[in-house]
Design a protein around this motif. Structure first.
Motif, short mmCIF file in Angstrom:
data_model
loop_
_atom_site.label_atom_id
_atom_site.label_comp_id
_atom_site.label_asym_id
_atom_site.label_seq_id
_atom_site.Cartn_x
_atom_site.Cartn_y
_atom_site.Cartn_z
N VAL A 1 0.87 -1.17 0.00
CA VAL A 1 0.00 0.00 0.00
C VAL A 1 0.91 1.21 0.00
O VAL A 1 1.88 1.28 0.77
CB VAL A 1 -0.92 0.02 1.24
N ILE A 2 0.64 2.18 -0.86
CA ILE A 2 1.38 3.45 -0.89
C ILE A 2 0.54 4.49 -0.16
O ILE A 2 -0.66 4.61 -0.41
CB ILE A 2 1.65 3.91 -2.34
N THR A 3 1.18 5.26 0.71
CA THR A 3 0.52 6.34 1.43
C THR A 3 1.09 7.67 0.96
O THR A 3 2.30 7.85 0.92
CB THR A 3 0.73 6.21 2.95
N ALA A 4 0.19 8.60 0.59
CA ALA A 4 0.58 9.97 0.22
C ALA A 4 0.27 10.87 1.41
O ALA A 4 -0.83 10.82 1.97
CB ALA A 4 -0.19 10.44 -1.00
N THR A 5 1.26 11.69 1.81
CA THR A 5 1.08 12.59 2.94
C THR A 5 1.40 14.01 2.49
O THR A 5 2.43 14.25 1.87
CB THR A 5 2.01 12.20 4.11
N ASN A 6 0.49 14.95 2.81
CA ASN A 6 0.72 16.34 2.41
C ASN A 6 1.45 17.12 3.51
O ASN A 6 1.75 16.57 4.57
CB ASN A 6 -0.58 17.03 1.98
N ALA A 7 1.73 18.39 3.26
CA ALA A 7 2.49 19.22 4.19
C ALA A 7 1.78 19.41 5.53
O ALA A 7 2.42 19.69 6.55
CB ALA A 7 2.79 20.58 3.55
N ASP A 8 0.47 19.25 5.55
CA ASP A 8 -0.29 19.39 6.79
C ASP A 8 -0.30 18.11 7.62
O ASP A 8 -0.88 18.06 8.70
CB ASP A 8 -1.74 19.78 6.48
N GLY A 9 0.30 17.04 7.08
CA GLY A 9 0.31 15.76 7.78
C GLY A 9 -0.90 14.90 7.52
O GLY A 9 -1.06 13.85 8.13
#
Length: 91
Positions: free
Chosen positions: A72-80
């Motif tokens: 599974v790939i997780t994408a995380t943005n600058a806000d967490g």
């Protein structure tokens, strides 16, 4: 007693959840090696995998996996805030 009033104001920030990574797996064939790609890659996101070990480059190409293993790939943005891909089998 005098009539006293007090006012408070505040703002609420609602951080947006990133779009879940979409994974495209193209099996190896006579024309070339297999590819595993985050097809909606966003350079503003940080990508990680479960289980750990995969790397996602600046173009969305995924490397470092074990053939036949599920990830599974997780994408995380600058806000967490983060979003997970659907489980895919690395090729």
């Amino acid at each position: 007693t005098p009539n006293c009033t007090a006012e408070n104001s505040f703002s609420v920030t609602i951080n947006t959840t990133p779009t879940a990574p979409a994974i495209t797996v193209t099996p190896e064939d006579c024309d070339g090696d297999a590819t595993n790609v985050v097809s909606n890659h966003d350079a503003n996101m940080t990508y990680s995998s479960s289980p750990a070990g995969l790397a996602v480059d600046g173009s969305g190409n995924i490397s470092g996996g074990t053939d036949g293993a599920d990830y599974v790939i997780t994408a995380t943005n600058a806000d967490g805030c983060s979003a997970d891909s659907a489980t895919f089998t690395y090729d």
